[in-house]
Design a protein around this motif. Structure first.
Motif, PDB file in Angstrom:
ATOM      1  N   MET A   1      25.602  30.716  12.362  1.00  0.00           N
ATOM      2  CA  MET A   1      24.226  30.268  12.545  1.00  0.00           C
ATOM      3  C   MET A   1      24.060  29.596  13.912  1.00  0.00           C
ATOM      4  O   MET A   1      23.043  29.775  14.573  1.00  0.00           O
ATOM      5  CB  MET A   1      23.816  29.288  11.443  1.00  0.00           C
ATOM      6  CG  MET A   1      23.569  29.908  10.085  1.00  0.00           C
ATOM      7  SD  MET A   1      22.475  31.330  10.107  1.00  0.00           S
ATOM      8  CE  MET A   1      20.890  30.552  10.384  1.00  0.00           C
ATOM      9  N   ASP A   2      25.092  28.835  14.331  1.00  0.00           N
ATOM     10  CA  ASP A   2      25.030  28.214  15.658  1.00  0.00           C
ATOM     11  C   ASP A   2      24.767  29.263  16.726  1.00  0.00           C
ATOM     12  O   ASP A   2      23.943  29.076  17.619  1.00  0.00           O
ATOM     13  CB  ASP A   2      26.370  27.512  15.978  1.00  0.00           C
ATOM     14  CG  ASP A   2      26.552  26.241  15.166  1.00  0.00           C
ATOM     15  OD1 ASP A   2      25.537  25.720  14.674  1.00  0.00           O
ATOM     16  OD2 ASP A   2      27.703  25.787  15.033  1.00  0.00           O
ATOM     17  N   ALA A   3      25.481  30.387  16.594  1.00  0.00           N
ATOM     18  CA  ALA A   3      25.407  31.434  17.605  1.00  0.00           C
ATOM     19  C   ALA A   3      24.011  32.044  17.710  1.00  0.00           C
ATOM     20  O   ALA A   3      23.568  32.409  18.797  1.00  0.00           O
ATOM     21  CB  ALA A   3      26.446  32.509  17.304  1.00  0.00           C
ATOM     22  N   MET A   4      23.330  32.182  16.573  1.00  0.00           N
ATOM     23  CA  MET A   4      22.027  32.852  16.636  1.00  0.00           C
ATOM     24  C   MET A   4      20.854  31.871  16.536  1.00  0.00           C
ATOM     25  O   MET A   4      19.702  32.267  16.500  1.00  0.00           O
ATOM     26  CB  MET A   4      21.933  33.916  15.550  1.00  0.00           C
ATOM     27  CG  MET A   4      22.194  33.433  14.157  1.00  0.00           C
ATOM     28  SD  MET A   4      22.074  34.804  12.998  1.00  0.00           S
ATOM     29  CE  MET A   4      23.751  35.073  12.529  1.00  0.00           C
ATOM     30  N   TYR A   5      21.202  30.583  16.532  1.00  0.00           N
ATOM     31  CA  TYR A   5      20.200  29.552  16.288  1.00  0.00           C
ATOM     32  C   TYR A   5      19.007  29.620  17.257  1.00  0.00           C
ATOM     33  O   TYR A   5      17.854  29.656  16.846  1.00  0.00           O
ATOM     34  CB  TYR A   5      20.863  28.172  16.366  1.00  0.00           C
ATOM     35  CG  TYR A   5      19.952  27.040  16.003  1.00  0.00           C
ATOM     36  CD1 TYR A   5      19.677  26.757  14.676  1.00  0.00           C
ATOM     37  CD2 TYR A   5      19.349  26.267  16.990  1.00  0.00           C
ATOM     38  CE1 TYR A   5      18.819  25.727  14.342  1.00  0.00           C
ATOM     39  CE2 TYR A   5      18.491  25.240  16.654  1.00  0.00           C
ATOM     40  CZ  TYR A   5      18.227  24.979  15.321  1.00  0.00           C
ATOM     41  OH  TYR A   5      17.376  23.965  14.990  1.00  0.00           O
ATOM     42  N   ASP A   6      19.303  29.667  18.549  1.00  0.00           N
ATOM     43  CA  ASP A   6      18.218  29.652  19.542  1.00  0.00           C
ATOM     44  C   ASP A   6      17.339  30.896  19.441  1.00  0.00           C
ATOM     45  O   ASP A   6      16.121  30.817  19.589  1.00  0.00           O
ATOM     46  CB  ASP A   6      18.797  29.525  20.947  1.00  0.00           C
ATOM     47  CG  ASP A   6      19.393  28.141  21.168  1.00  0.00           C
ATOM     48  OD1 ASP A   6      18.914  27.192  20.501  1.00  0.00           O
ATOM     49  OD2 ASP A   6      20.332  28.009  21.969  1.00  0.00           O
ATOM     50  N   ASP A   7      17.979  32.039  19.192  1.00  0.00           N
ATOM     51  CA  ASP A   7      17.217  33.288  19.072  1.00  0.00           C
ATOM     52  C   ASP A   7      16.222  33.232  17.925  1.00  0.00           C
ATOM     53  O   ASP A   7      15.109  33.733  18.030  1.00  0.00           O
ATOM     54  CB  ASP A   7      18.173  34.464  18.836  1.00  0.00           C
ATOM     55  CG  ASP A   7      18.950  34.796  20.098  1.00  0.00           C
ATOM     56  OD1 ASP A   7      18.510  34.333  21.173  1.00  0.00           O
ATOM     57  OD2 ASP A   7      19.970  35.485  20.002  1.00  0.00           O
ATOM     58  N   ILE A   8      16.661  32.614  16.819  1.00  0.00           N
ATOM     59  CA  ILE A   8      15.790  32.513  15.651  1.00  0.00           C
ATOM     60  C   ILE A   8      14.519  31.762  16.010  1.00  0.00           C
ATOM     61  O   ILE A   8      13.410  32.208  15.725  1.00  0.00           O
ATOM     62  CB  ILE A   8      16.522  31.805  14.481  1.00  0.00           C
ATOM     63  CG1 ILE A   8      17.604  32.727  13.923  1.00  0.00           C
ATOM     64  CG2 ILE A   8      15.531  31.384  13.387  1.00  0.00           C
ATOM     65  CD1 ILE A   8      18.509  32.091  12.896  1.00  0.00           C
ATOM     66  N   TRP A   9      14.681  30.629  16.691  1.00  0.00           N
ATOM     67  CA  TRP A   9      13.504  29.825  17.032  1.00  0.00           C
ATOM     68  C   TRP A   9      12.638  30.503  18.076  1.00  0.00           C
ATOM     69  O   TRP A   9      11.414  30.382  18.048  1.00  0.00           O
ATOM     70  CB  TRP A   9      13.937  28.433  17.514  1.00  0.00           C
ATOM     71  CG  TRP A   9      14.444  27.617  16.378  1.00  0.00           C
ATOM     72  CD1 TRP A   9      15.745  27.422  16.033  1.00  0.00           C
ATOM     73  CD2 TRP A   9      13.674  26.933  15.389  1.00  0.00           C
ATOM     74  NE1 TRP A   9      15.836  26.662  14.901  1.00  0.00           N
ATOM     75  CE2 TRP A   9      14.574  26.330  14.488  1.00  0.00           C
ATOM     76  CE3 TRP A   9      12.313  26.765  15.181  1.00  0.00           C
ATOM     77  CZ2 TRP A   9      14.165  25.581  13.398  1.00  0.00           C
ATOM     78  CZ3 TRP A   9      11.892  26.011  14.094  1.00  0.00           C
ATOM     79  CH2 TRP A   9      12.818  25.434  13.221  1.00  0.00           C
ATOM     80  N   LYS A  10      13.288  31.214  18.987  1.00  0.00           N
ATOM     81  CA  LYS A  10      12.526  31.897  20.015  1.00  0.00           C
ATOM     82  C   LYS A  10      11.682  32.998  19.386  1.00  0.00           C
ATOM     83  O   LYS A  10      10.496  33.138  19.686  1.00  0.00           O
ATOM     84  CB  LYS A  10      13.485  32.471  21.059  1.00  0.00           C
ATOM     85  CG  LYS A  10      12.808  32.657  22.406  1.00  0.00           C
ATOM     86  CD  LYS A  10      13.745  33.316  23.387  1.00  0.00           C
ATOM     87  CE  LYS A  10      14.474  32.311  24.264  1.00  0.00           C
ATOM     88  NZ  LYS A  10      15.463  32.970  25.126  1.00  0.00           N
ATOM     89  N   PHE A  11      12.310  33.766  18.485  1.00  0.00           N
ATOM     90  CA  PHE A  11      11.580  34.859  17.842  1.00  0.00           C
ATOM     91  C   PHE A  11      10.405  34.315  17.021  1.00  0.00           C
ATOM     92  O   PHE A  11       9.326  34.892  17.003  1.00  0.00           O
ATOM     93  CB  PHE A  11      12.526  35.654  16.935  1.00  0.00           C
ATOM     94  CG  PHE A  11      11.927  36.919  16.387  1.00  0.00           C
ATOM     95  CD1 PHE A  11      12.036  38.117  17.078  1.00  0.00           C
ATOM     96  CD2 PHE A  11      11.238  36.912  15.179  1.00  0.00           C
ATOM     97  CE1 PHE A  11      11.474  39.280  16.576  1.00  0.00           C
ATOM     98  CE2 PHE A  11      10.667  38.071  14.669  1.00  0.00           C
ATOM     99  CZ  PHE A  11      10.790  39.260  15.372  1.00  0.00           C
ATOM    100  N   ALA A  12      10.629  33.174  16.365  1.00  0.00           N
ATOM    101  CA  ALA A  12       9.566  32.589  15.538  1.00  0.00           C
ATOM    102  C   ALA A  12       8.507  31.892  16.393  1.00  0.00           C
ATOM    103  O   ALA A  12       7.443  31.548  15.885  1.00  0.00           O
ATOM    104  CB  ALA A  12      10.164  31.600  14.548  1.00  0.00           C
ATOM    105  N   GLU A  13       8.803  31.700  17.680  1.00  0.00           N
ATOM    106  CA  GLU A  13       7.910  30.983  18.610  1.00  0.00           C
ATOM    107  C   GLU A  13       7.596  29.576  18.117  1.00  0.00           C
ATOM    108  O   GLU A  13       6.451  29.129  18.122  1.00  0.00           O
ATOM    109  CB  GLU A  13       6.610  31.768  18.824  1.00  0.00           C
ATOM    110  CG  GLU A  13       6.845  33.151  19.409  1.00  0.00           C
ATOM    111  CD  GLU A  13       5.599  34.022  19.346  1.00  0.00           C
ATOM    112  OE1 GLU A  13       4.501  33.460  19.261  1.00  0.00           O
ATOM    113  OE2 GLU A  13       5.749  35.242  19.401  1.00  0.00           O
ATOM    114  N   LEU A  14       8.633  28.887  17.616  1.00  0.00           N
ATOM    115  CA  LEU A  14       8.416  27.554  17.051  1.00  0.00           C
ATOM    116  C   LEU A  14       9.398  26.539  17.621  1.00  0.00           C
ATOM    117  O   LEU A  14       9.724  25.553  16.974  1.00  0.00           O
ATOM    118  CB  LEU A  14       8.590  27.599  15.532  1.00  0.00           C
ATOM    119  CG  LEU A  14       7.570  28.379  14.718  1.00  0.00           C
ATOM    120  CD1 LEU A  14       8.046  28.529  13.289  1.00  0.00           C
ATOM    121  CD2 LEU A  14       6.224  27.696  14.749  1.00  0.00           C
TER     122      LEU A  14
END
Lengths: 270, 258
Positions: free
Chosen positions: B139-152
């Protein structure tokens, strides 16, 4: 519930994360937060100490009685917290069960693990108080490990058994509350077992056959004073002392079988 | 109460069949009166009342899904679509019949399962990730991408209860699409967020189709069925009444009301 599935990577991740969340949520929104895990047993102890030691003057024949009392109440709260959380686990996590597929026992175990964490914090407090009270460290301290494990196994067995019935018959939660109240007096926590033994040795024997009494007395024997009456030193025939252990294992086995059979329908019934 | 149990097996083989369903039956025992609680149970036992009514939901389904297929399952409300999906996902047990799942299966019965309003966005992301089988490190590895995709990105440390419902769904969707599996089960999760976010979702589904991912989609949107699916099944009263070309099945679905 075979061994490889228990150790399965996904289940381990899930168990860890659920336990973490449970623990976090427990003290969510309170000013003192995690401190309550420490404060609750201390306050409970303060009340019992004033009532039983100062007012009723019970336990003057037992060395380090205040710690002896604290030790008993902490282990008792461990048992009640473990079972009440465990029994409700399936129902309170119903939203998860309805939407993803995973071994259901994880929910029960994670709920009881929160109680284990609290118990370890309490145990730490007990040990500090033991030092203050002049108890000297001893190899017998290690005896508490099997006793605590036994208490946990018993709680888990009860949680599996009653928790799976509770899905359909929610009365179980209320019934268990009453049983716990009754058990509190059937286990020598606030009164020393020697008080019972002096009037009725038979009653003392019955009390000591209860796995909860046996485990708590063993913990007190190991941690606080070797003068504690335990199931092991009270019966002439040592074979009797295995009855509580047998009952504990039996509870876990029955609990697991019932849970396993019923868990297939939890998602539909919860 | 004795209930017969069908079987659901998971295997890993090279066969090109991803899911096979044979003669699948499922019924629920719906409580008639308030049948919860011991008192009712004892009363019902004495009076000889069953306390529940049997409701047949699936009546003998047979189908196979090949690897790489994008299958749409459509039907009216109450036709058994969601029950079928839950049985495929292993949440409900089949009453009768055989189900074989070949490969790892990732179900999205609902977005944001396990989301807790009292926890922060960050904590919920890790919790939700764990439910999809991701460890903390992953989850650490993909954490930033998740927030970027959600725009939040600005809301990470806010409690989830302070998110709007649209924001919650966007976050959930962003986590969900990280899941890797041989077969994806999707229940009506396409319609999320505003127009711009919908476009992102559409792109995601298009990419699933292009990469030949096996997908089972339960939906009411005939537009999506025509756009993404290679094949569709039409369910009515717990039976498959038509299957085949998505356009034809979508037309048949719309005719159910005429």
């Amino acid at each position: 519930m075979s061994i490889p599935r228990v150790l399965n990577r996904r289940n381990r991740i899930l168990l860890k994360e659920l336990t973490k969340t449970d623990f976090k949520l427990r003290y969510q929104g309170s000013v003192l937060g995690y401190m309550w895990a420490l404060l609750r047993p201390l306050m409970m102890f303060a009340i019992l100490y004033v009532v039983f030691v100062k007012l009723l003057k019970i336990g003057s024949d037992i060395p380090h009685y205040p710690v002896y009392l604290l030790c008993g109440t902490s282990m008792w709260s461990f048992f009640t917290e473990c079972t009440s959380q465990g029994i409700q686990a399936i129902v309170s996590r119903g939203d998860l069960l309805r939407k993803i597929s995973f071994p259901k026992y994880i929910v029960v175990v994670s709920a009881t693990l929160t109680a284990v964490i609290n118990m370890l914090i309490n145990l730490f407090v007990v040990i500090i108080f033991a030092f203050i009270n002049g108890v000297t460290p001893d190899w017998s301290w290690f005896l508490i490990i099997p006793a605590i494990i036994e208490l946990y196994i018993l709680s888990l067995g009860i949680s599996f058994l009653l928790g799976s019935i509770n899905v359909k018959y929610r009365d179980i939660t209320s019934i268990w509350d009453v049983i716990v109240q009754a058990l509190f007096y059937a286990v020598p926590i606030i009164y020393p077992i020697s008080m019972v033994a002096s009037t009725s040795p038979l009653a003392a024997k019955v009390i000591l056959l209860n796995p909860i009494s046996q485990a708590i007395q063993d913990i007190r024997f190991g941690l606080i004073t070797h003068e504690t009456i335990t199931t092991w030193n009270y019966f002439n025939n040592i074979a009797f002392a295995f009855i509580p252990i047998f009952l504990t294992l039996l509870t876990l086995i029955i609990g697991s079988i019932v849970f396993r059979k019923k868990s297939k329908f939890f998602a539909e019934e919860v | 109460m004795k209930r017969q149990i069908g079987s659901r097996t998971e295997i890993q083989t090279d066969s090109d069949i991803a899911i096979s369903v044979k003669n699948l039956h499922k019924s629920f025992n719906l409580p008639t009166e308030q049948a919860f609680g011991l008192k009712q149970a004892i009363f019902n036992r004495i009076r000889g009342i069953k306390g529940y009514k049997e409701q047949k939901v699936l009546r003998g389904l047979n189908f196979e899904i090949k690897k790489g297929e994008f299958i749409g399952i459509i039907g009216r409300n109450g036709s058994g679509k969601s029950t079928l999906l839950k049985i495929l996902a292993g949440i409900y047990y089949p009453e009768k019949g055989e189900i074989t799942v070949n490969g790892t299966l990732v179900p999205f019965i609902e977005l944001g399962v396990g989301f807790n309003p009292e926890l922060t966005g960050r904590e919920n992301v890790y919790m939700n990730g764990a439910l999809l089988g991701f460890s903390n490190e992953e989850m650490d590895a993909m954490y930033d991408d998740i927030w970027k995709f959600a725009e939040l990105e600005d809301f990470q440390d806010q409690k989830l209860k302070n998110y709007s419902s649209g924001m919650q769904v966007r976050l959930a969707f962003s986590i969900a699409i990280r899941a890797q599996g041989d077969i994806l089960l999707l229940d009506e999760v396409l319609a999320v967020g505003d127009a711009a976010f919908q476009q992102k979702c559409n792109d995601y589904f298009a990419s699933l189709k292009d990469s030949n991912q096996t997908v089972i989609l339960v939906t009411h949107s005939m537009e999506n069925v025509r756009k993404f699916c290679n094949r569709a099944l039409l369910l009515e009263n717990g039976e498959i009444i038509k299957e085949g070309n998505p356009d034809k099945i979508a037309d048949a679905y719309l005719k159910l009301w005429s």
